[in-house]
Design an enzyme around this catalytic site. Structure first.
Site, short mmCIF file in Angstrom:
data_model
loop_
_atom_site.label_atom_id
_atom_site.label_comp_id
_atom_site.label_asym_id
_atom_site.label_seq_id
_atom_site.Cartn_x
_atom_site.Cartn_y
_atom_site.Cartn_z
N LYS A 105 5.51 -28.17 -17.04
CA LYS A 105 5.51 -28.78 -15.71
C LYS A 105 6.64 -28.17 -14.90
O LYS A 105 7.78 -28.08 -15.37
CB LYS A 105 5.73 -30.30 -15.83
CG LYS A 105 5.76 -31.04 -14.51
CD LYS A 105 4.37 -31.40 -14.04
CE LYS A 105 4.30 -31.79 -12.58
NZ LYS A 105 4.11 -30.62 -11.67
N LYS A 129 15.69 -30.94 -17.37
CA LYS A 129 15.48 -31.89 -16.26
C LYS A 129 14.31 -32.82 -16.58
O LYS A 129 14.40 -34.04 -16.46
CB LYS A 129 15.18 -31.10 -14.98
CG LYS A 129 14.98 -31.94 -13.75
CD LYS A 129 14.30 -31.19 -12.62
CE LYS A 129 15.05 -29.94 -12.19
NZ LYS A 129 14.56 -29.40 -10.90
N LYS A 141 7.72 -22.95 -14.83
CA LYS A 141 8.03 -22.59 -13.43
C LYS A 141 7.23 -21.35 -13.09
O LYS A 141 6.87 -20.58 -13.98
CB LYS A 141 9.52 -22.28 -13.27
CG LYS A 141 10.00 -22.36 -11.83
CD LYS A 141 10.33 -23.79 -11.44
CE LYS A 141 10.57 -23.93 -9.97
NZ LYS A 141 11.10 -25.27 -9.66
N GLY A 180 5.09 -27.76 -6.01
CA GLY A 180 5.77 -26.96 -5.00
C GLY A 180 7.21 -26.66 -5.34
O GLY A 180 7.78 -27.20 -6.29
N ASP A 181 7.79 -25.76 -4.60
CA ASP A 181 9.22 -25.43 -4.63
C ASP A 181 9.46 -24.70 -3.30
O ASP A 181 8.70 -24.88 -2.34
CB ASP A 181 9.56 -24.58 -5.86
CG ASP A 181 11.07 -24.50 -6.12
OD1 ASP A 181 11.63 -25.43 -6.71
OD2 ASP A 181 11.72 -23.50 -5.70
N THR A 225 12.28 -35.85 -3.96
CA THR A 225 13.46 -35.08 -4.41
C THR A 225 14.68 -35.47 -3.58
O THR A 225 15.76 -35.75 -4.13
CB THR A 225 13.20 -33.57 -4.33
OG1 THR A 225 11.94 -33.29 -4.93
CG2 THR A 225 14.30 -32.79 -5.04
N ASN A 256 12.00 -29.29 2.55
CA ASN A 256 11.52 -30.57 2.02
C ASN A 256 12.65 -31.43 1.44
O ASN A 256 12.79 -32.61 1.76
CB ASN A 256 10.45 -30.31 0.96
CG ASN A 256 10.07 -31.58 0.23
OD1 ASN A 256 10.54 -31.84 -0.88
ND2 ASN A 256 9.25 -32.40 0.85
P1 NDP Z 1 11.72 -25.44 1.28
O1 NDP Z 1 11.02 -24.16 1.27
O2 NDP Z 1 11.05 -26.64 1.84
O3 NDP Z 1 13.13 -25.30 2.03
C1 NDP Z 1 14.08 -24.38 1.60
C2 NDP Z 1 15.26 -24.44 2.55
O4 NDP Z 1 16.33 -23.69 1.98
C3 NDP Z 1 14.96 -23.82 3.90
O5 NDP Z 1 15.73 -24.47 4.87
C4 NDP Z 1 15.41 -22.38 3.69
O6 NDP Z 1 15.74 -21.69 4.88
C5 NDP Z 1 16.63 -22.57 2.83
N1 NDP Z 1 16.86 -21.37 2.03
C6 NDP Z 1 16.00 -20.77 1.18
N2 NDP Z 1 16.53 -19.67 0.65
C7 NDP Z 1 17.75 -19.56 1.19
C8 NDP Z 1 18.79 -18.62 1.06
N3 NDP Z 1 18.68 -17.56 0.23
N4 NDP Z 1 19.93 -18.87 1.77
C9 NDP Z 1 20.03 -19.94 2.59
N5 NDP Z 1 19.08 -20.85 2.75
C10 NDP Z 1 17.96 -20.66 2.08
O7 NDP Z 1 12.16 -25.71 -0.24
P2 NDP Z 1 12.57 -27.08 -0.95
O8 NDP Z 1 13.28 -27.97 0.01
O9 NDP Z 1 11.40 -27.58 -1.67
O10 NDP Z 1 13.61 -26.55 -2.05
C11 NDP Z 1 15.00 -26.46 -1.82
C12 NDP Z 1 15.74 -26.42 -3.14
O11 NDP Z 1 15.45 -27.61 -3.88
C13 NDP Z 1 15.37 -25.27 -4.06
O12 NDP Z 1 16.51 -24.90 -4.81
C14 NDP Z 1 14.34 -25.90 -5.00
O13 NDP Z 1 14.27 -25.21 -6.22
C15 NDP Z 1 14.96 -27.28 -5.17
N6 NDP Z 1 14.07 -28.34 -5.62
C16 NDP Z 1 12.90 -28.62 -4.96
C17 NDP Z 1 12.11 -29.65 -5.38
C18 NDP Z 1 10.89 -30.06 -4.63
O14 NDP Z 1 10.28 -31.07 -5.02
N7 NDP Z 1 10.49 -29.38 -3.57
C19 NDP Z 1 12.44 -30.44 -6.58
C20 NDP Z 1 13.73 -30.11 -7.16
C21 NDP Z 1 14.48 -29.08 -6.70
P3 NDP Z 1 14.76 -20.55 5.46
O15 NDP Z 1 13.65 -21.29 6.14
O16 NDP Z 1 15.62 -19.78 6.40
O17 NDP Z 1 14.30 -19.73 4.30
O1 2IT Z 2 12.55 -27.89 -9.32
C1 2IT Z 2 11.74 -28.84 -9.41
O2 2IT Z 2 11.93 -29.80 -10.15
C2 2IT Z 2 10.54 -28.78 -8.57
N1 2IT Z 2 10.37 -27.83 -7.80
C3 2IT Z 2 9.49 -29.84 -8.68
C4 2IT Z 2 8.59 -29.59 -9.85
C5 2IT Z 2 7.40 -30.50 -9.96
O3 2IT Z 2 6.62 -30.24 -10.88
O4 2IT Z 2 7.24 -31.44 -9.19
#
Ligand code: NDP
Ligand code: 2IT
Length: 461
Positions: A105, A129, A141, A180-181, A225, A256
């Site tokens: 997952k 996690k 992943k 998603g991520d 998240t 997100n």
């Molecule tokens: P999104 O694509 O929705 O948003 C990512 C954000 O981070 C954007 O604002 C983006 O800016 C910025 N970003 C991406 N790459 C960079 C970079 N190299 N330098 C600076 N800013 C950057 O992704 P999420 O919100 O889903 O994910 C954000 C983080 O949270 C990641 O590390 C992800 O692995 C983690 N995560 C996500 C989960 C989820 O459920 N979605 C769960 C657990 C962890 P820009 O638009 O300019 O690229």
């Molecule tokens: O990093 C993470 O935990 C995620 N991007 C969410 C993974 C998931 O299966 O919901």
């Protein structure tokens, strides 16, 4: 001469450290030039030394070398046609890291920086996690070096369809369940699900999570998240008699995770004064207006700079990493890996930060973590603090199996208790293994033990 208890402990700690060092060297040799993967492995391995000292049977079973080698690592070609009719090619990845406590997952990331090292670091962290959530989910992943920025809806759809045409051979509701991520949200999950359904010829809702609410998605998954990260930090603060109420907060990113961390922190009485994207950051001394932020990012898919056109008191700055120079009580890195380095960490500490909650995966470098821990800053590591997203994904799988949706309040309540429980489990493990208050060590140990026990119980497989 009789060996004292302390000497026995010392001998076994040294032996455990030697074991960890040896396996780490082997991991580096086997996975050359994968610096993010090495970083994630190093952090976890070092935390586990007291576990091996106390329970040498994990060493006898060589659990460490087994757990750090993926069960399966897939790379594949993703050809697609752009709006000009030109054939384009990207690389797709899926790591199926560990399935001892449940189906693989973990999310899918679409970003040009994606490579084997990034996917493996994310997949490796996901094992621990997912274990911490207390739910039956293994670690995986995936993603692609496809850049969704500037692509039309049609291009995104054709890419997702091509990606799934290959990936569908390896996933399923009881096998591997992506979500998603970065760069993958509800729109992309919709296209991926449609293509999976079309190829399989059946409605297997539990094959993907983060689906739209009309076709098997869970209420609260969008918020999970970000909300979960804030719930976790609230628990850390509570233990010190502090809270979000009245605090100044900065949140990096504006995707997100960031949006819903900002929303929940504000609901708990905090003033969130800054957020960012990869180009720069905004500072709004009055507190970020969440409605404007959501419209710009979720509806218009615009850059964060657009915010200052509507809020002229707010200021836009180029260079996103300077966001850490803003004085705050609580910092929530929610963008990407290694966004807080040693220098930024020192700046945050000098400006009086009290707590860090990692919404992103591995946003702090190892040096930055050392800075926070050595200054006794409350530090919520990613594996624990951002586990709410995958936890609600597992709740989505449960609802899909039951064919029965839960209300927003029901899922939110479950999320809250899961986050509270992860905090308690991590704090307890940290204390039991001699590092009271250190949630990095506590989360790694608690996540590891459950998976390691399952690995041993299932034999050498
Ligand atoms: P999104 O694509 O929705 O948003 C990512 C954000 O981070 C954007 O604002 C983006 O800016 C910025 N970003 C991406 N790459 C960079 C970079 N190299 N330098 C600076 N800013 C950057 O992704 P999420 O919100 O889903 O994910 C954000 C983080 O949270 C990641 O590390 C992800 O692995 C983690 N995560 C996500 C989960 C989820 O459920 N979605 C769960 C657990 C962890 P820009 O638009 O300019 O690229
Ligand atoms: O990093 C993470 O935990 C995620 N991007 C969410 C993974 C998931 O299966 O919901």
């Amino acid at each position: 001469m009789t060996i004292t208890q302390q000497e026995v402990q010392h001998v076994s700690l040294q032996k455990a450290q030697n074991y960890v060092n040896e396996v780490f060297e082997a991991v580096k040799k086997r996975n050359p030039n994968e610096k993010e993967f090495h970083q994630a492995v190093k952090e976890i391995f070092d935390s586990l030394v007291p576990v091996f000292a106390k329970h040498p049977h994990y060493m006898d079973n060589n659990v460490l070398e087994r757990i750090s080698e993926p069960e399966r690592f897939l790379t594949f070609r993703v050809p697609w046609v752009d709006d000009e009719g030109k054939v384009r090619v990207n690389r797709g990845f899926r790591v199926q890291f560990n399935s001892n406590i449940g189906p693989y997952k973990g999310g899918l990331r679409f970003h040009p920086s994606v490579n084997a090292s990034i996917i493996k670091f994310l997949g490796f962290e996901q094992i621990f996690k997912n274990s911490l959530t207390g739910q039956p989910i293994g670690g995986g992943k995936g993603g692609s070096d496809f850049d969704p920025k500037g692509k039309s809806d049609g291009e995104i759809m054709r890419f997702c369809q091509s990606f799934m045409t290959e990936l569908c051979k390896y996933i399923g509701p009881d096998i591997d369940v992506p979500a998603g991520d970065i760069g993958v949200g509800a729109r992309e999950i919709g296209y991926l699900f449609g293509q999976y359904k079309r190829i399989r010829g059946g409605f297997e809702a539990g094959v993907l999570t983060g689906k739209g609410l009309g076709y098997g998605g869970s209420l609260t998954r969008t918020e999970a998240t970000g909300y979960g990260t804030v719930y976790f930090v609230e628990e850390m603060l509570k233990d010190k008699g502090l809270s979000f109420n009245g605090s100044t907060v900065i949140v990096s990113g504006s995707g997100n995770v960031s949006i819903y961390a900002i929303e929940k922190a504000a609901q708990l009485g905090a003033k969130v004064v800054a957020c960012s994207d990869s180009d720069g950051y905004i500072y709004d001394a009055k507190g970020i207006n969440i409605d404007t932020l959501k419209r710009i990012k979720e509806v218009e898919r615009d850059r964060i700079q657009a915010y200052v056109k509507e809020h002229p008191d707010a200021i836009y700055h180029d260079n996103c990493s300077h966001i850490w120079s803003i004085p705050c009580d609580i910092a929530l890195p929610c963008a990407t890996q290694n966004e807080i380095d040693e220098k930024s960490a020192k700046m945050l500490v000098a400006n009086g930060v009290k707590a860090i909650g990692e919404g992103a995966n591995m946003p702090s470098t190892l040096e930055a973590i050392d800075v926070f821990l050595s200054h006794s800053i409350l530090f919520g590591p990613a594996k624990a603090a951002n586990a709410g997203g995958v936890a609600v994904s597992a709740l989505e799988m449960a609802q899909n199996s039951m064919r029965m949706p839960w209300s927003f309040e029901e899922v939110d309540e479950k999320l809250y208790h899961i986050m509270k429980n992860i905090y308690q489990t991590s704090i307890t493990a940290a204390k039991e293994y001699g590092h009271p208050g250190n949630l990095v060590v506590g989360a790694n140990i608690a996540g590891f033990i459950k998976v390691a026990d399952a690995m041993i119980a299932q034999g050498v497989i």
